[in-house]
Scaffold this active site. Structure first.
Site, short mmCIF file in Angstrom:
data_model
loop_
_atom_site.label_atom_id
_atom_site.label_comp_id
_atom_site.label_asym_id
_atom_site.label_seq_id
_atom_site.Cartn_x
_atom_site.Cartn_y
_atom_site.Cartn_z
CD1 TRP A 101 58.37 25.86 23.76
CD2 TRP A 101 56.36 25.42 24.61
NE1 TRP A 101 58.46 25.94 25.14
CE2 TRP A 101 57.25 25.68 25.69
CE3 TRP A 101 55.03 25.11 24.91
CZ2 TRP A 101 56.86 25.64 27.02
CZ3 TRP A 101 54.63 25.07 26.25
CH2 TRP A 101 55.53 25.33 27.28
CG ASP A 176 54.15 30.04 20.72
OD1 ASP A 176 54.44 31.08 21.33
OD2 ASP A 176 54.10 28.91 21.26
CE LYS A 200 58.17 31.06 28.87
NZ LYS A 200 57.61 30.40 27.72
C1 LIG Z 1 56.50 29.25 27.68
C2 LIG Z 1 55.96 28.98 26.32
C3 LIG Z 1 54.62 28.60 26.11
C4 LIG Z 1 53.68 28.28 27.24
O1 LIG Z 1 53.27 29.34 27.96
P1 LIG Z 1 52.29 29.17 29.20
O2 LIG Z 1 52.15 30.57 29.64
O3 LIG Z 1 52.96 28.28 30.20
O4 LIG Z 1 51.03 28.58 28.72
C5 LIG Z 1 54.19 28.43 24.82
N1 LIG Z 1 55.01 28.59 23.77
C6 LIG Z 1 56.31 28.94 23.94
C7 LIG Z 1 57.18 29.10 22.74
C8 LIG Z 1 56.82 29.14 25.21
O5 LIG Z 1 58.11 29.48 25.38
#
Ligand SMILES: *Cc1c(COP(=O)(O)O)cnc(C)c1O
Length: 369
Positions: A101, A176, A200
Site C-alpha cells: 500500500w 494511511d 475494513k
Molecule cells: C484497502 C486499502 C486501501 C485501498 O482502499 P480503496 O478503498 O480500495 O481505495 C488503501 N490502503 C490500505 C492500507 C488498505 O488496506
C-alpha cells in the site's frame, strides 16, 4: 442460527448487532417514514445521523478539536492523489515504504509532488520487517512524510506511530490507517493527517474518513478537484457535494457499538485494543507452534489485523480452504500477490471466531500434517 466467521480483508465483516439494527431501520428510520438511503442529506433527520457519527468518532478516538473530520469518497486509493493535491504545495514529499500500500501511495504522489523521496524502505527484507525510525532519512523541507501504519497485504503494523520531531523532522506525518483504524488508540500529537477507507474496520465500502489538522489545509494545488479540496469539504461539513449517506449512517452505528465494548475495566477503543491483542496472540501462537503453518513477518512487526500465513505443503491449499468453508470459516485465501492464506481479524471478529479458526488449524494439521 449462527452466521459463519468471515475473515475477508475488505470489504469485511460488520458486527452482527450493527447489521441487525440497520435491517430493523431499513424501511423506516426512527418513525421518519423513510429509510436512511432515501433521505436528503440536508434534512434534519440525516443531519442528526451525521452529527452523531462525527461526534462518535471524535470521542471514540479522542480526536482533539484542532483536527477536522471529513467524510469523503474514493477510498484509500483516491486519497493517494488527494493528499498530495492538498498538502504537497508542489514541493517534495517523503515516503516510508513498508509494503504494497505505501508502495502504491508513493507512485501516485509522483504525479503531483515535485519530488518523492523514499526516506526508508522495508523492501530488502521483502517487507517482513519495518525499518527502524532512527534509520530513516527524511529530506529537508518536505511537505509531509507518509506511512501506511498497517500493511493489509504484507501483514506488518506500526504498533507505535513514529515521533518525527524526535527524529529532527518538522514535516507533518500522513498516515494511511485504512486497515486498522479504530483497532487501538491514536497518539494525535504525532499526526498531521490520517485517512482510511471504511470497508475494513468501520462499515461498508464507499466512505473514506480523513482526519486532518486544520492548519495544514487551505493550500491545495490549483488542479485539485473542488470536491476533493479539504478546505471546501471542511467548510461545508463534508457536504460540499452529496456525501456517502448510507456509509456515514453505518459508521455511526459501528462507533456506537465500539463505544459499548468492554474487556474487564477497559471500555471502547481500549477494550478493543486488548481484545485485538488477545486475538492476534492466539492466532500467531498457533501458527508459530505448528509444523505445517508459518508466518514470515518478524514478530515485533506483526499486524494484529491481517495475518498472512502459508502451508509448508502448498499442495494442501485447496483442501485447507474447502475444509474451512465447511466449518463456516470464510474468505481465508491470501492476496493474489503473496499467495497462501490470510486471516483478517478486524474489530468485528470476536475471540470465538479466532478460536474456531485455531481449532480448525489444529484439526487440519492432525489430519494432514
Ligand atoms: C484497502 C486499502 C486501501 C485501498 O482502499 P480503496 O478503498 O480500495 O481505495 C488503501 N490502503 C490500505 C492500507 C488498505 O488496506
Amino acid at each position: 442460527m449462527q452466521r459463519p466467521y468471515n475473515f475477508s480483508a475488505g470489504p469485511a465483516a460488520i458486527p452482527e448487532e450493527v447489521l441487525q439494527r440497520a435491517a430493523a431501520e431499513m424501511l423506516d428510520w426512527q418513525g421518519s417514514g423513510m429509510g436512511v438511503m432515501e433521505m436528503s442529506h440536508r434534512g434534519k433527520e440525516f443531519l442528526s445521523i451525521y452529527e452523531a457519527a462525527e461526534a462518535g468518532f471524535r470521542s471514540l478516538l479522542s480526536i482533539p478539536p484542532e483536527f477536522k473530520i471529513l467524510f469523503m469518497q474514493g477510498g484509500g486509493l483516491a486519497e493517494n492523489a488527494i493528499v498530495p493535491l492538498n498538502l504537497s504545495r508542489a514541493a517534495g514529499v517523503d515516503f516510508v515504504v513498508t509494503g504494497s500500500w505505501s508502495q502504491k501511495s508513493q507512485k501516485e504522489a509522483r504525479k503531483y509532488a515535485s519530488e518523492v523521496n523514499i526516506a526508508a524502505s522495508g523492501e530488502t527484507s521483502s517487507f517482513t520487517t519495518l525499518p527502524d525510525p532512527a534509520s530513516w532519512t527524511p529530506s529537508v523541507g518536505a511537505s509531509y512524510l507518509h506511512i501506511c501504519s498497517n500493511e493489509t497485504i504484507n501483514g506488518v503494523e506500526f504498533h507505535e506511530l513514529p515521533d518525527l520531531r524526535a527524529l529532527g523532522c518538522d514535516a507533518p506525518l500522513v498516515v494511511d490507517f485504512s486497515s486498522h483504524v479504530a483497532s487501538r488508540p491514536v497518539d494525535w500529537s504525532r499526526v498531521g493527517l490520517a485517512f482510511g477507507g471504511a470497508q475494513k474496520n468501520i462499515g461498508p465500502a464507499g466512505l473514506t474518513i480523513v482526519v486532518v489538522r486544520e492548519d495544514l489545509i487551505g493550500q491545495a494545488l490549483p488542479a485539485c478537484p473542488s470536491a476533493f479540496d479539504y478546505r471546501l469539504v471542511a467548510d461545508n461539513h463534508s457536504m460540499y457535494n452529496t456525501p456517502p449517506t448510507w456509509g456515514i449512517y453505518m459508521a455511526g452505528l459501528t462507533f456506537d457499538w465500539l463505544a459499548r465494548q468492554t474487556e474487564g475495566e477497559a471500555h471502547g477503543i481500549a477494550a478493543m485494543e486488548q481484545r485485538n491483542i488477545a486475538k492476534a496472540a492466539l492466532l500467531y501462537g498457533t501458527i508459530d507452534g505448528s509444523q505445517l503453518y508459518y508466518n514470515k513477518v518478524s514478530p515485533p512487526c506483526r499486524s494484529r489485523m491481517n495475518v498472512p500465513f502459508f502451508l509448508r505443503n502448498e499442495a494442501l491449499n485447496d483442501a485447507f480452504l474447502a475444509g474451512a468453508r465447511e466449518r463456516g470459516l470464510l474468505q481465508l485465501k491470501g492476496h493474489k500477490s503473496v499467495g497462501g492464506m490470510r486471516a483478517s481479524i478486524y474489530n468485528a471478529m470476536p475471540l470465538a471466531g479466532v478460536q474456531a479458526l485455531v481449532d480448525y488449524l489444529h484439526d487440519f494439521e492432525k489430519a494432514h500434517g
